[in-house]
Scaffold this motif. Structure first.
Motif, mmCIF file in Angstrom:
data_model
loop_
_atom_site.group_PDB
_atom_site.id
_atom_site.type_symbol
_atom_site.label_atom_id
_atom_site.label_comp_id
_atom_site.label_asym_id
_atom_site.label_seq_id
_atom_site.Cartn_x
_atom_site.Cartn_y
_atom_site.Cartn_z
ATOM 1 N N LYS A 19 0.787 -1.108 -0.179
ATOM 2 C CA LYS A 19 0.095 0.069 0.065
ATOM 3 C C LYS A 19 0.825 1.228 0.044
ATOM 4 O O LYS A 19 0.491 2.357 -0.454
ATOM 5 N N LEU A 20 1.910 1.206 0.691
ATOM 6 C CA LEU A 20 2.832 2.169 0.788
ATOM 7 C C LEU A 20 3.711 2.332 -0.314
ATOM 8 O O LEU A 20 4.411 3.616 -0.368
ATOM 9 N N LEU A 21 3.788 1.404 -1.320
ATOM 10 C CA LEU A 21 4.836 1.556 -2.622
ATOM 11 C C LEU A 21 3.993 1.815 -3.963
ATOM 12 O O LEU A 21 2.843 1.506 -3.832
ATOM 13 N N PRO A 22 4.656 2.281 -4.706
ATOM 14 C CA PRO A 22 4.073 2.818 -5.891
ATOM 15 C C PRO A 22 3.596 1.519 -6.781
ATOM 16 O O PRO A 22 4.189 0.292 -6.600
ATOM 17 N N ASN A 23 2.498 1.389 -7.594
ATOM 18 C CA ASN A 23 2.138 0.278 -8.328
ATOM 19 C C ASN A 23 2.973 0.054 -9.542
ATOM 20 O O ASN A 23 2.475 0.586 -10.525
ATOM 21 N N SER A 24 3.991 -0.719 -9.376
ATOM 22 C CA SER A 24 5.038 -0.749 -10.452
ATOM 23 C C SER A 24 5.487 -2.335 -10.475
ATOM 24 O O SER A 24 5.431 -3.003 -9.664
#
Lengths: 148, 117
Positions: A19-24
């Motif tokens: 949730k805290l990281l970019p969706n990549s």
């Protein structure tokens, strides 16, 4: 505590990190590494202390791993360093080279399609369609970078 | 008023962050056939007497950066204890950078010793 509960605890922790990281793709890679690390560490602890409560062991593993916030913070710092590094004149050379390469690939692919279909697919039409896809891909990538 | 970390604590964090990338390269260099992330974390803790101990999860963004810099290569292997894991090996460029940094680190400590006299 059953193995299922351990798995659920691990997945909950992973979800909090995600949730805290970019969706990549890079994030997916990182999450895969973290999941593998958690299982390695947990299984080692179970082997060393088979009689200990599994909940206690998995809690220890997750504590040693760090909170989702700590991991995201380190990830953010690494990303910032990379962005700073990119802010050089080399960056423009890199982008120009990439653009040239993309155009070359589009033209070659359009030519091949046109030849293979014996002109059923118009060369210029193929160029326009493939360029549109290339631009779309670039926009998606740019959005992912912004999210990071 | 909330008190932030002391000067000493902040300094320790900064210097640890600085040398961590070098320490990771040194550990990977020590394993010709490569080493997985969990192994690196264990060695960081064990071989530095906890001096470079860190939250283990924060190691992976560092490993990813070193990969992006093409200093580390990676291949996947099956693990008996769970999902497949990545094994990190030093690239030719990684080996060159590690040697350069080793000289630099040696020089820095030598000069710092001289400053104390």
């Amino acid at each position: 505590m059953s193995d299922n509960e351990v798995d659920r605890t691990i997945e909950n922790h992973m979800k909090k990190i995600a949730k805290l990281l970019p969706n990549s793709f890079e994030t997916e890679d990182l999450l895969e590494d973290l999941r593998s690390h958690i299982y390695e560490s947990y299984n080692e602890k179970v082997q060393k202390s088979p009689d200990d409560d599994k909940m206690h062991l998995i809690t220890e593993v997750l504590e040693a791993l760090g909170t989702p916030e700590e991991i995201a913070e380190e990830y953010g710092k690494v990303q910032v360093n990379e962005e700073e590094k990119k802010s050089t004149p080399d960056r423009w050379i890199y982008y120009t080279m990439r653009l040239m390469l993309a155009i070359l690939v589009v033209v070659l692919a359009s030519w091949v399609v046109s030849i293979v279909t014996e002109g059923a697919v118009d060369f210029m039409f193929a160029v326009v369609v493939l360029l549109a896809f290339a631009v779309l891909e670039w926009l998606v990538r740019t959005q992912q970078t912004k999210d990071a | 008023m909330e008190k932030g970390p002391s000067f000493e604590d902040s300094w320790k964090i900064e210097i640890r962050r600085g040398v961590l990338q070098y320490a990771v390269l040194a550990i990977v260099n020590h394993h010709e056939k490569g080493i997985h992330g969990y192994g690196i974390a264990r060695e960081l803790e064990g071989r530095t007497d906890g001096l470079l101990q860190m939250k283990e999860g924060t190691l992976y963004p560092i490993l990813h950066r070193l990969r992006k810099e093409r200093l580390l290569n990676v291949h996947t292997e099956k693990s008996e204890s769970g999902p497949s894991r990545k094994v990190y090996v030093l690239t030719g460029e990684g080996d060159r950078v590690f040697r350069q940094l080793t000289i630099l680190v040696g020089d820095i400590f030598e000069k710092l010793e001289a400053l104390k006299k």
